[in-house]
Design an enzyme around this catalytic site. Structure first.
Site, short mmCIF file in Angstrom:
data_model
loop_
_atom_site.label_atom_id
_atom_site.label_comp_id
_atom_site.label_asym_id
_atom_site.label_seq_id
_atom_site.Cartn_x
_atom_site.Cartn_y
_atom_site.Cartn_z
N ASP A 110 7.35 -24.10 7.37
CA ASP A 110 7.89 -23.42 6.21
C ASP A 110 9.25 -24.06 5.92
O ASP A 110 9.74 -24.88 6.71
CB ASP A 110 8.03 -21.92 6.51
CG ASP A 110 8.47 -21.12 5.31
OD1 ASP A 110 8.32 -21.61 4.17
OD2 ASP A 110 8.98 -20.01 5.49
N ASP A 112 12.38 -22.24 4.04
CA ASP A 112 13.51 -21.32 4.19
C ASP A 112 13.51 -20.70 5.58
O ASP A 112 12.51 -20.14 6.04
CB ASP A 112 13.45 -20.21 3.13
CG ASP A 112 13.58 -20.78 1.72
OD1 ASP A 112 14.57 -21.47 1.46
OD2 ASP A 112 12.67 -20.55 0.91
N ASP A 395 9.13 -18.23 9.87
CA ASP A 395 10.03 -17.16 10.31
C ASP A 395 9.44 -15.77 10.06
O ASP A 395 9.96 -14.78 10.58
CB ASP A 395 11.38 -17.25 9.59
CG ASP A 395 11.26 -16.94 8.11
OD1 ASP A 395 10.70 -17.79 7.38
OD2 ASP A 395 11.72 -15.87 7.67
#
Length: 517
Positions: A110, A112, A395
């Protein structure tokens, strides 16, 4: 003396630290090599005999207290093996399932809070912008503007009961943890919480969040961007309650959620980061080192993010350089996760250098090109990257990780920035074991009384590796094998005093039940 009595009781069942056999006692055979039991008997490596009765003099009292301290320190050492007391390494990777990096051929990321780690200064900006949107566009009271972001108010993984305006911690068994419920900025008494849920702490499954944290009446906040959302939601509720203003809980929740979403949809967060990347993006050189090392060892890389290409491009140029796309075999932006992993209908679209969409049909995913949207099923069909040879980092435990492992067999890694603080707390508790026995036993009891929460249960269910940041990979060889520590069952770790086999515990009512035989 209570301390000496406890130590003596424990020593009767603990194995001899010098020989591994049972300790000697007045009613048991002597320990091999330690001699017969008696007042002067002592096993090498075992605590010395109890000190004499408490002396009255100052110097003697000091010596007596130090002797007591050493005895209890040895007792804690016996209850907790040395390896348990070792300090944890905050730069380590912690595995919940065995995984050999030698077998991993493809690494996915990912963007961010995975490739790009953001400074905490971003959260107050999101909070303030969403607060102003509520006032200016949703016509909320001007008094809300007095609230500022409090970074210590909430943590990830909390649940919010929309109809009751309660923010709280719920464990893996769907029980509200008493003492954690807040309405607005004020704690709610335990008695009121129990009364609100019909005389129980338990919340039925049908009311709880679905797999992606979106239930019919209770929402779980899982990603890092949820921190300013929880803070703003609590501040708005606090203002309405403090001024006796009537409101519909569902409307208020939706308005706050939409205001937070507008910060992202309108590109406000992207603008702040692009204006000052040095301030907001952390450890970009470490991200470059990780990606370069993987490519140098022949690994294939891909990127799947919800962020737009222009934003990702500027961030990756800042961290990696202008040729960052040459490191990745596939780059997908505006993927619309989590529906990317479940919705088969959205096709891939190719973007040109200026971000304009192409209309041609996508029959293969090319290196150096940029794609938008799409879905995981087409991704697997076009790349054939299936099963455990793929390791994907993100995350968000739900939208990034759990579904990939459970449904598609990918290995997943959770980037958990809070892990560093948790490790500091654990290490502090372990250090306290060497200071005073009172603190050691208190810390031990506190850890044993802590239940698993719903978030940690999801981590275990997903069998992930977890670390605080991506650069932890630099501490391991690319063919390293991670082995999890097996969690002991309750009967395998006798730490509670009523579970210790001291010989003094009797079966309750055994005499009264004898007539049944």
């Amino acid at each position: 003396m209570a301390g000496a009595g406890l130590r003596a009781a424990v020593r009767r069942w603990l194995p001899c630290r010098g020989h591994g056999g049972p300790r000697a006692s007045s009613s048991s055979p002597s320990c091999p090599g330690c001699g017969p039991p008696g007042p002067g008997a002592h096993c090498p490596g075992a605590p010395r005999s109890a000190p004499a009765p408490t002396p009255a003099g100052g110097a003697e009292l000091s010596a007596h207290l130090w002797a007591r301290y050493q005895d209890m320190r040895r007792l804690v050492h016996d209850l907790l093996p040395p390896e348990v007391c070792s300090l944890l390494n905050p730069a380590a990777i912690y595995a919940n399932n065995e995984i050999s990096l030698r077998d991993v051929e493809v690494y996915g990321f990912d963007y961010d809070y995975t490739l790009a780690q953001y400074a905490d200064a971003l959260h107050p900006e999101i909070f303030s912008a969403a607060r102003d949107i509520l006032i200016e566009h949703y016509k909320y009271p001007e008094g809300i503007r007095k609230y500022d972001y409090d970074p210590s108010f909430a943590i990830r993984g909390l649940h919010y009961d929309i109809q009751k305006s309660l923010l709280m911690k719920i464990d893996a068994f769907h029980y509200v943890q008493l003492g954690t419920a807040y309405r607005g900025l004020q704690p709610v008494p335990d008695e009121e919480v129990i009364d609100l849920y019909g005389g129980t702490q338990h919340i039925p499954l049908y009311q709880m969040s679905g797999f992606y944290g979106k239930g019919p009446s209770i929402k779980q906040f899982m990603d890092i961007f949820s921190l300013p959302e929880m803070a703003l939601l609590s501040c708005v509720v606090d203002h309405f309650l403090g001024h006796s203003l009537e409101f519909d809980q569902a409307h208020l929740y939706k308005d706050v959620t939409d205001a937070i979403r507008d910060v992202h949809v309108k590109g406000l967060m992207y603008q702040w980061i692009e204006r000052d990347m040095e301030k907001y993006i952390l450890r970009g050189d470490e991200t470059f080192a990780v990606l370069s090392r993987l490519v140098a060892h022949g690994k294939q890389l891909f990127l799947i993010t919800n962020s737009p290409f222009s934003f990702v491009d500027q961030g990756m140029r800042h961290m990696v350089g202008p040729d960052w796309r040459q490191l990745f075999d596939v780059v997908i932006v505006q993927a619309d996760k989590p529906s990317f992993f479940t919705d088969r209908r959205k096709p891939f679209r190719k973007l040109d250098e200026k971000g304009s969409l192409h209309w041609d049909r996508i029959t293969r995913l090319e290196k150096g090109k940029i794609y938008r949207q799409g879905n995981l099923y087409d991704f697997l069909r076009l790349t054939e990257w299936r099963g455990p040879r793929v390791l994907y980092f993100g995350d968000h435990l739900y939208s990034d990780l759990a579904d990939l492992m459970l449904r598609h067999g990918w290995r997943t890694g959770a980037i958990i920035p809070e892990l560093e603080r948790e490790i500091r707390i654990i290490n502090t508790e372990q250090y306290m074991h060497s200071l005073t026995w009172q603190q050691a036993l208190t810390g031990l009891l506190e850890r044993m009384q802590t239940y698993q929460d719903a978030e940690s249960q999801q981590v275990l269910a997903a069998w992930m590796k977890e670390r605080q940041e991506l650069s932890c990979l630099l501490n391991y060889r690319v063919d390293f094998t991670f082995y999890p520590r097996r969690t002991p069952l309750q009967h395998e770790a006798p730490l509670w005093m009523d579970q210790l086999c001291t010989g003094c515990m009797k079966t309750p009512f055994l005499g009264d039940m004898a007539h049944i035989r």
